[in-house]
Write an enzyme that holds these catalytic residues in place. Sequence first.
Site, PDB file in Angstrom:
ATOM      1  CG  HIS A 345      -1.859  -0.914   1.375  1.00 50.88           C
ATOM      2  ND1 HIS A 345      -3.321  -0.667   0.704  1.00 50.88           N
ATOM      3  CD2 HIS A 345      -1.976  -2.060   1.749  1.00 50.88           C
ATOM      4  CE1 HIS A 345      -4.038  -1.722   0.951  1.00 50.88           C
ATOM      5  NE2 HIS A 345      -3.187  -2.691   1.528  1.00 50.88           N
ATOM      6  CE  LYS A 523      -6.782  13.604   0.447  1.00 49.82           C
ATOM      7  NZ  LYS A 523      -7.137  12.231  -0.436  1.00 49.82           N
ATOM      8  NE  ARG A 524      -4.107  10.011  10.188  1.00 51.85           N
ATOM      9  CZ  ARG A 524      -3.638   9.108  11.133  1.00 51.85           C
ATOM     10  NH1 ARG A 524      -4.269   8.167  11.407  1.00 51.85           N
ATOM     11  NH2 ARG A 524      -2.490   9.211  12.067  1.00 51.85           N
ATOM     12  CE  LYS A 529      -2.820  10.698   3.024  1.00 51.83           C
ATOM     13  NZ  LYS A 529      -3.426   9.765   2.030  1.00 51.83           N
ATOM     14  CB  THR A 631     -10.152   4.338  -1.361  1.00 57.17           C
ATOM     15  OG1 THR A 631      -9.838   4.709   0.067  1.00 57.17           O
ATOM     16  CG2 THR A 631      -9.665   3.280  -1.794  1.00 57.17           C
ATOM     17  CE  LYS A 635     -14.411   5.308   0.686  1.00 60.77           C
ATOM     18  NZ  LYS A 635     -13.645   5.436   1.804  1.00 60.77           N
TER      19      LYS A 635
HETATM   20  O1  HBZ Z   1      -3.740   2.648   1.560  1.00 57.14           O
HETATM   21  C1  HBZ Z   1      -3.185   3.584   2.137  1.00 57.14           C
HETATM   22  C2  HBZ Z   1      -2.701   4.314   0.878  1.00 57.14           C
HETATM   23  O2  HBZ Z   1      -1.882   5.718   1.375  1.00 57.14           O
HETATM   24  C3  HBZ Z   1      -3.710   4.973   0.030  1.00 57.14           C
HETATM   25  O3  HBZ Z   1      -3.269   5.475  -1.230  1.00 57.14           O
HETATM   26  C4  HBZ Z   1      -4.576   3.670  -0.422  1.00 57.14           C
HETATM   27  O4  HBZ Z   1      -5.731   4.011  -1.138  1.00 57.14           O
HETATM   28  C5  HBZ Z   1      -5.036   3.012   0.693  1.00 57.14           C
HETATM   29  C6  HBZ Z   1      -5.595   1.545   0.468  1.00 57.14           C
HETATM   30  O5  HBZ Z   1      -4.892   0.942  -0.418  1.00 57.14           O
HETATM   31  N1  HBZ Z   1      -2.288   3.522   2.914  1.00 57.14           N
HETATM   32  C7  HBZ Z   1      -2.492   3.296   4.182  1.00 57.14           C
HETATM   33  O6  HBZ Z   1      -3.730   3.653   4.804  1.00 57.14           O
HETATM   34  N2  HBZ Z   1      -1.568   3.145   5.226  1.00 57.14           N
HETATM   35  C8  HBZ Z   1      -1.793   2.879   6.525  1.00 57.14           C
HETATM   36  O7  HBZ Z   1      -2.938   3.150   6.997  1.00 57.14           O
HETATM   37  C9  HBZ Z   1      -0.718   2.609   7.542  1.00 57.14           C
HETATM   38  C10 HBZ Z   1      -1.188   2.325   8.566  1.00 57.14           C
HETATM   39  C11 HBZ Z   1      -0.156   1.733   9.639  1.00 57.14           C
HETATM   40  C12 HBZ Z   1       1.468   2.001   9.253  1.00 57.14           C
HETATM   41  C13 HBZ Z   1       1.588   2.531   8.102  1.00 57.14           C
HETATM   42  C14 HBZ Z   1       0.736   2.857   7.056  1.00 57.14           C
HETATM   43  O8  HBZ Z   1       2.210   1.488   9.879  1.00 57.14           O
END
Ligand code: HBZ
Length: 794
Positions: A345, A523-524, A529, A631, A635
């Site tokens: 991801h 978003k975060r 971003k 995503t 939406k």
């Molecule tokens: O995953 C996100 C991507 O940034 C986004 O572009 C994509 O659409 C989505 C689904 O594929 N990545 C995350 O959300 N990553 C995390 O939330 C995350 C959580 C814990 C971590 C590192 C990243 O230690």
Amino acid sequence: MTMKTDILNRLKYSLGKDAENASTYDWRIALSLVLRDQMVETWFRSTKETYAASPKRVYYLSMEFLIGRLIEDMISNLRMEEKVKATLVELGQDYDTIVHDEPDAALGNGGLGRLAACFMDSLATLGIPAFGYGIRYEHGLFEQSFAQGQQVEKPETWLTQRHAWEFERPESQYRIGFGGHVDHHEGKAYWHPGEVVMATAYDTPVVGWNGDWGNTLRLWSAQPAKEFDLESFNRGDYLAAGRSEALARTISRVLYPDDTTESGKELRLKQEYFFTAASIMDLLRRYLKDHDDIRALPDYVAIQLNDTHPAIAGPELVRILVDEHDIPMDEAIPLARKCLAYTNHTLLPEALERWSEHLMGRILPRHLEIIRAIEHAHQTEFPGSPRILENGDVRMGELAFIMAHKVNGVSALHTDLVKETVFADLHRIHPTRIINQTNGITPRRWLYGCNPSLRHLITDTIGEGWVTDLEQLTALKSKRDDAAFIEAFTASKRENKANLSNWTLQTMGVSLDPDAMFDVQIKRIHEYKRQLMNLLETVALWNDMRDNPNADWTPRVKIFGGKAAPGYFVAKDIIRLINDVAAVINADEVTGDKLKIVYPPNYNVTMAERLIPAADLSEQISTAGKEASGTGNMKFALNGALTIGTLDGANVEIREHVGSENFFLFGLTAQEVMERRTHHGYARAAIEASPRLQRVLGQIAEGRFAPHDPSRYHGLVGMLYDHDYFLVTCDFDSYFDTQRRADTAYRNPANWAAMALVNTASMGWFSSDRTIKGYARDIWGAESVTKAKLGKTA
Ligand code: HBZ
């Protein structure tokens, strides 16, 4: 029995309340329990059919499931909306009050966790036998508030209330070991853990559309291993006894806030192993109930690793095959690989997990031996290939890649970059392993549920088939020249905007002008971003408006939402700056209603469900090459917002589907970004070429938005001049100009609505049903048990 009687019975017998004394909470729990009873019927039937058909089961392992509220999902998937509403009227209760009483299950940070939740909905709707496996965190993602504009974090407490949807499964308990040592005897390894905790299962039924199929979300909770403690205790090892209790109490206590600066935390590695090991033991137990031959496992089991967080699944499965089933290592590794697949991801280097060998050896000594064996086998077969063990670290990305039969990226561009960058060398050695599965979103929650006004308009026009076959929305394209339809489409958006304005008035004391363009970035908060670029553009627009107050400006409401990781100080500065700028601009009588900024605190799934249907413009402005997919972008477009965005992640594919004339594109491409970074002083040069940007940065640096603390943003502005890694400065002018094109377009409402309609009508491909069909076909080799549904499209 009627639903009314059912609810009253639940109130009486499960909550010990009568109708006269019941609170909103009591009514909600009673209703939820009645709905759960309905789901149990589907759920049992599905389990029986699965056992009868003995198909391949899918196991989705994820540290995060960002499911939000469940009650409306349950009501709509069971098709009981009318009935529930009518019953509540009979009982003198208000539907909205009850639905909004449920706390969000915030068991995730953002996109990765929300994707897992959408996938669970699609798996159930498609009738694919599947389990989601994760952690039942006592505290989900922290609650955010603002104090003098700064983010304040408070623990989240969803589980202090009864969680009506789950079933505790005390019979599904596993012993999870940590630490200790490994003995080797006559070629066999014996791991003697130093600590043990119990993993107890809690099951939430996940029912698909129409109540046709039910899967299970199984979340693990940690409990002390009592007998083990007693043994230590009796030996006089009181510390060991107490340690296990303490570990058990902390392991499932709190979700890690996606904090890339804090990786390397021992507790996180323990959480990862805890839920992964429990899940693997559980799925093996289920398999061995019906099958004798462990070597046939890949015919019945597909395990999907949601990022590297559960990557220890590879070594764990090998450990069980070798140590408990006496399968030779060289056979066990490929056997495990056939069961495993890994989704990447992110390309951000700081987010790729690594654990020091030392830590891994201390917490999971047998697994470290197995990782060495995996490394050895891979190096023997492919000498000189990338290493799992490097500079004293275990690299979880490489481990996941080498132990997976398929590795997927989450958008076409991201998958190309995965092949060209992070896993370039492994891709050369395994050229068919990396594949793409562009993300998707469930139309049940992200249109049917969150946008009733648009749902009704669409269903009245093309029928209801779109809910499970989203490509049917293309039929709406013919309506773009139908004035009456466009008027109804516009009215639906306006109704959503008015509702949002009522909500901001109630919760924040600000009402919004529903005729203004609602421009939303939720978003975060992360530098890549580029919320900062959005804010700089807002200040630049404000300057222009003040310079020329009588010009015919397009009114805008800038809406921000999002949390920063608690240790991510730049992101926290950006939050503070948004709030500081909002205070100044919102109080300006010159610009008045022509420009407003709102930043409601504590953005979560429920807030997204409010904001997205009310958006006109969707901000998807990440530095090209950095957002794996996105995503939220899907939406918004589905709900009839136009996108202003870069060629990043799934924006590229969204633009292809909706047409370039219905998408506001700007900015450098991923290739150009990489190239630009090689120019010395690129940021300073960009700022010098843009008087508009210079002026904004000057204002911020001088303390225009923090008059009592004028140097507050020196660091932030200095960073833009000196090392603007995410190229805010380079894309600024192009972004500003594109925003003005959006202003102009918005001034022609009928044309804007037609463009928005084409967006909605073109988003069918972005259903997570399509994504899941792709995984089922290309990765899992899994099929629908309810049949007929997998054959189509994709
Ligand atoms: O995953 C996100 C991507 O940034 C986004 O572009 C994509 O659409 C989505 C689904 O594929 N990545 C995350 O959300 N990553 C995390 O939330 C995350 C959580 C814990 C971590 C590192 C990243 O230690």
